[in-house]
Scaffold this motif. Sequence first.
Motif, PDB file in Angstrom:
ATOM      1  N   ARG A 144       0.804  -1.144  -0.030  1.00 59.83           N
ATOM      2  CA  ARG A 144       0.003   0.044  -0.021  1.00 59.83           C
ATOM      3  C   ARG A 144       0.719   1.106   0.092  1.00 59.83           C
ATOM      4  NH1 ARG A 144      -5.235  -0.423   0.948  1.00 59.83           N
ATOM      5  NH2 ARG A 144      -6.096  -2.338   1.415  1.00 59.83           N
ATOM      6  N   GLN A 145       1.837   1.193   0.622  1.00 57.02           N
ATOM      7  CA  GLN A 145       2.804   2.349   0.896  1.00 57.02           C
ATOM      8  C   GLN A 145       3.491   2.755  -0.452  1.00 57.02           C
ATOM      9  OE1 GLN A 145       6.102   1.976   3.644  1.00 57.02           O
ATOM     10  NE2 GLN A 145       6.943   3.931   3.158  1.00 57.02           N
ATOM     11  N   ARG A 146       4.005   1.580  -1.239  1.00 53.49           N
ATOM     12  CA  ARG A 146       4.528   1.638  -2.364  1.00 53.49           C
ATOM     13  C   ARG A 146       3.734   2.375  -3.609  1.00 53.49           C
ATOM     14  NH1 ARG A 146       8.391   1.199   0.324  1.00 53.49           N
ATOM     15  NH2 ARG A 146      10.006  -0.609   0.053  1.00 53.49           N
ATOM     16  N   LEU A 147       2.369   1.688  -3.511  1.00 57.52           N
ATOM     17  CA  LEU A 147       1.282   2.143  -4.540  1.00 57.52           C
ATOM     18  C   LEU A 147       1.049   3.686  -4.164  1.00 57.52           C
ATOM     19  CD1 LEU A 147      -0.866  -0.842  -4.645  1.00 57.52           C
ATOM     20  CD2 LEU A 147       0.611  -0.135  -6.304  1.00 57.52           C
ATOM     21  N   LYS A 148       0.813   4.000  -2.958  1.00 58.21           N
ATOM     22  CA  LYS A 148       0.518   5.462  -2.682  1.00 58.21           C
ATOM     23  C   LYS A 148       1.492   6.347  -3.151  1.00 58.21           C
ATOM     24  CE  LYS A 148      -3.436   5.034  -0.585  1.00 58.21           C
ATOM     25  NZ  LYS A 148      -4.828   5.570  -0.874  1.00 58.21           N
ATOM     26  N   ALA A 149       3.069   6.051  -2.980  1.00 63.27           N
ATOM     27  CA  ALA A 149       4.043   6.927  -3.226  1.00 63.27           C
ATOM     28  C   ALA A 149       4.276   6.878  -4.847  1.00 63.27           C
ATOM     29  CB  ALA A 149       5.080   6.304  -2.638  1.00 63.27           C
ATOM     30  N   ALA A 150       3.732   5.758  -5.495  1.00 57.52           N
ATOM     31  CA  ALA A 150       3.850   5.916  -6.935  1.00 57.52           C
ATOM     32  C   ALA A 150       2.845   6.585  -7.913  1.00 57.52           C
ATOM     33  CB  ALA A 150       3.784   4.590  -7.483  1.00 57.52           C
ATOM     34  N   GLY A 151       1.807   6.932  -7.268  1.00 56.28           N
ATOM     35  CA  GLY A 151       0.680   7.799  -7.834  1.00 56.28           C
ATOM     36  C   GLY A 151       0.369   7.487  -9.125  1.00 56.28           C
ATOM     37  N   ILE A 152       0.319   6.214  -9.335  1.00 55.43           N
ATOM     38  CA  ILE A 152      -0.156   5.874 -10.599  1.00 55.43           C
ATOM     39  C   ILE A 152      -1.572   5.081 -10.360  1.00 55.43           C
ATOM     40  CG2 ILE A 152       2.267   5.340 -11.681  1.00 55.43           C
ATOM     41  CD1 ILE A 152       1.493   2.369 -11.107  1.00 55.43           C
ATOM     42  N   PRO A 153      -2.567   5.204 -11.630  1.00 56.89           N
ATOM     43  CA  PRO A 153      -3.842   4.539 -11.277  1.00 56.89           C
ATOM     44  C   PRO A 153      -3.635   2.974 -10.815  1.00 56.89           C
ATOM     45  CG  PRO A 153      -3.762   5.736 -13.473  1.00 56.89           C
ATOM     46  CD  PRO A 153      -2.322   5.869 -12.638  1.00 56.89           C
ATOM     47  N   THR A 157      -9.275  -5.899  -7.814  1.00 56.21           N
ATOM     48  CA  THR A 157     -10.471  -6.902  -8.564  1.00 56.21           C
ATOM     49  C   THR A 157     -10.857  -7.884  -7.781  1.00 56.21           C
ATOM     50  OG1 THR A 157      -8.603  -8.347  -9.828  1.00 56.21           O
ATOM     51  CG2 THR A 157      -9.525  -6.136 -11.080  1.00 56.21           C
ATOM     52  N   TRP A 158     -11.781  -8.758  -8.270  1.00 55.89           N
ATOM     53  CA  TRP A 158     -12.208 -10.086  -7.684  1.00 55.89           C
ATOM     54  C   TRP A 158     -12.686  -9.754  -5.921  1.00 55.89           C
ATOM     55  CZ3 TRP A 158     -12.405 -15.072  -9.182  1.00 55.89           C
ATOM     56  CH2 TRP A 158     -12.538 -15.369 -10.621  1.00 55.89           C
ATOM     57  N   ASP A 159     -12.832  -8.712  -5.667  1.00 50.62           N
ATOM     58  CA  ASP A 159     -13.493  -8.584  -4.247  1.00 50.62           C
ATOM     59  C   ASP A 159     -13.933  -7.285  -4.083  1.00 50.62           C
ATOM     60  OD1 ASP A 159     -14.033  -9.367  -1.557  1.00 50.62           O
ATOM     61  OD2 ASP A 159     -12.143  -9.647  -1.154  1.00 50.62           O
ATOM     62  N   LEU A 160     -14.733  -6.726  -3.166  1.00 52.34           N
ATOM     63  CA  LEU A 160     -14.844  -5.484  -2.665  1.00 52.34           C
ATOM     64  C   LEU A 160     -14.585  -5.024  -1.410  1.00 52.34           C
ATOM     65  CD1 LEU A 160     -19.080  -5.661  -3.589  1.00 52.34           C
ATOM     66  CD2 LEU A 160     -17.201  -4.487  -4.858  1.00 52.34           C
ATOM     67  N   THR A 161     -14.565  -3.608  -1.293  1.00 54.79           N
ATOM     68  CA  THR A 161     -14.098  -3.021   0.157  1.00 54.79           C
ATOM     69  C   THR A 161     -14.716  -1.643  -0.039  1.00 54.79           C
ATOM     70  OG1 THR A 161     -12.288  -2.279   1.549  1.00 54.79           O
ATOM     71  CG2 THR A 161     -11.808  -2.175  -0.924  1.00 54.79           C
ATOM     72  N   ASP A 162     -14.832  -0.938   1.137  1.00 53.93           N
ATOM     73  CA  ASP A 162     -15.275   0.504   1.214  1.00 53.93           C
ATOM     74  C   ASP A 162     -14.226   1.098   1.212  1.00 53.93           C
ATOM     75  OD1 ASP A 162     -17.957  -0.398   1.522  1.00 53.93           O
ATOM     76  OD2 ASP A 162     -17.689  -0.673   3.840  1.00 53.93           O
ATOM     77  N   THR A 163     -13.029   0.821   1.289  1.00 57.26           N
ATOM     78  CA  THR A 163     -11.755   1.682   1.395  1.00 57.26           C
ATOM     79  C   THR A 163     -10.969   1.261   0.305  1.00 57.26           C
ATOM     80  OG1 THR A 163     -10.833   0.133   3.124  1.00 57.26           O
ATOM     81  CG2 THR A 163     -11.911   2.284   3.695  1.00 57.26           C
ATOM     82  N   PRO A 164     -11.062   1.123  -1.166  1.00 60.03           N
ATOM     83  CA  PRO A 164     -10.036   0.964  -2.138  1.00 60.03           C
ATOM     84  C   PRO A 164      -8.758   1.467  -2.076  1.00 60.03           C
ATOM     85  CG  PRO A 164     -11.984   1.810  -3.165  1.00 60.03           C
ATOM     86  CD  PRO A 164     -12.290   1.623  -1.737  1.00 60.03           C
ATOM     87  N   ILE A 165      -7.526   1.169  -2.435  1.00 62.54           N
ATOM     88  CA  ILE A 165      -6.415   1.943  -2.974  1.00 62.54           C
ATOM     89  C   ILE A 165      -6.841   3.265  -3.794  1.00 62.54           C
ATOM     90  CG2 ILE A 165      -4.099   1.964  -3.597  1.00 62.54           C
ATOM     91  CD1 ILE A 165      -3.918  -0.944  -2.555  1.00 62.54           C
ATOM     92  N   ASP A 166      -7.496   2.865  -4.721  1.00 63.07           N
ATOM     93  CA  ASP A 166      -7.959   3.742  -5.986  1.00 63.07           C
ATOM     94  C   ASP A 166      -9.154   3.434  -6.455  1.00 63.07           C
ATOM     95  OD1 ASP A 166      -7.723   5.670  -7.554  1.00 63.07           O
ATOM     96  OD2 ASP A 166      -6.030   4.805  -8.757  1.00 63.07           O
ATOM     97  N   MET A 167      -9.362   2.542  -7.272  1.00 64.00           N
ATOM     98  CA  MET A 167     -10.320   1.972  -8.152  1.00 64.00           C
ATOM     99  C   MET A 167     -10.618   0.604  -7.844  1.00 64.00           C
ATOM    100  SD  MET A 167      -9.646   4.086 -11.477  1.00 64.00           S
ATOM    101  CE  MET A 167      -8.211   3.549 -11.877  1.00 64.00           C
ATOM    102  N   LEU A 168     -11.783   0.064  -7.985  1.00 64.24           N
ATOM    103  CA  LEU A 168     -12.119  -1.106  -7.866  1.00 64.24           C
ATOM    104  C   LEU A 168     -13.112  -1.811  -8.872  1.00 64.24           C
ATOM    105  CD1 LEU A 168     -12.721  -2.898  -4.295  1.00 64.24           C
ATOM    106  CD2 LEU A 168     -14.245  -3.648  -6.191  1.00 64.24           C
ATOM    107  N   ALA A 169     -12.863  -3.196  -9.220  1.00 66.39           N
ATOM    108  CA  ALA A 169     -13.900  -3.584 -10.055  1.00 66.39           C
ATOM    109  C   ALA A 169     -13.948  -5.240  -9.750  1.00 66.39           C
ATOM    110  CB  ALA A 169     -13.508  -3.863 -11.478  1.00 66.39           C
ATOM    111  N   GLY A 170     -15.223  -5.621  -9.094  1.00 68.43           N
ATOM    112  CA  GLY A 170     -15.224  -6.812  -8.436  1.00 68.43           C
ATOM    113  C   GLY A 170     -16.659  -7.166  -7.971  1.00 68.43           C
TER     114      GLY A 170
END
Length: 340
Positions: A144-153, A157-170
Amino acid sequence: MSHKPEPPAMPTRAVTKEDVARAAGVSHITVSRVINSPEKVSPATRERVEAFIASMGYIPNLLAGGLASRRTRIVAAIVPTISHSIFAETLRGLSEQLCMQGYQLLLGQTNYSEEAETGLVEAFIGRRVDGLVLTGVQHSPMTRQRLKAAGIPVVETWDLTDTPIDMLAGFDNHAAGRAMGDYLYQKGYRRMAFVGGDDPRGMARVAGLRESLRHHGAAEPVHLVMPMGAFLQAGREAIGRLLTQHPEVDAAFFSNDVIAAGAALECARRGIAVPGRIALAGFANLEIATEVLPALTTVQISAHQIGLTAAEMLLTRFDGDPLDQAVHDLGYSILERDST
């Protein structure tokens, strides 16, 4: 005495854009335009340059061009396994949509390891991918830290959450497990088992099954844990263990159709009646679910649509356009067949 001709020497360096430009009698800028914006070049010049590109074997350095524009036109997808087809439809949908827009897909396999996922995320970010598609919504804090720092989309997928990192399809794995429990109970089954791995999505499905049975006042389900990424042979072994250790079980819900198909094949080999002695149900509605006898009842999910939706969201973000919605719940349904 005749001698065979010497094989041609390997080239000492790669053919460059400048080499093509000199051979075609044009500037290197014209070669770039032929590659990146062919509509800006006259047909005659474009055909001549393309002919030299082909004959000289020139391959454009896409990474160098991407660094200049901060765009590599590469998307990376990370899945738990490629050993069987459960994630194949999602990857197909993702690849189809991206390729139509000139993007290429890189693939990484974690073998259900969070540590491996972190390593792949770091490697892909280091190669300047434009976006990432992940399987599931549970990741290590480092990932999660690496993804937040990278700033890329990023699309999970394959699940649901109320707090996705960015976008979600599942879809909701817990709700799907609960729906299968409701279905099997309504069919008259009372002693059920869940057969599958202890990965987060599998655990959500068995939790949903357990919730359903508690609601109906039925017995707690047996949970037979299988190796991660298990498939046909594991299903064969699982049904044998289940019937030996838990002979009271009258219905088994498997974490994917491949394991369920292995169980169906073993029941056929042993002459065990399905669903007379035990009902079998799978997950994902893979092709194999209709190829075994009896055909498998399963949880049908939109695996291909997950890939298409993930690609569409990434492409929208790449174009700088706003998203209609960042979370897409693509749902599920119980598909009844002869095995129950």
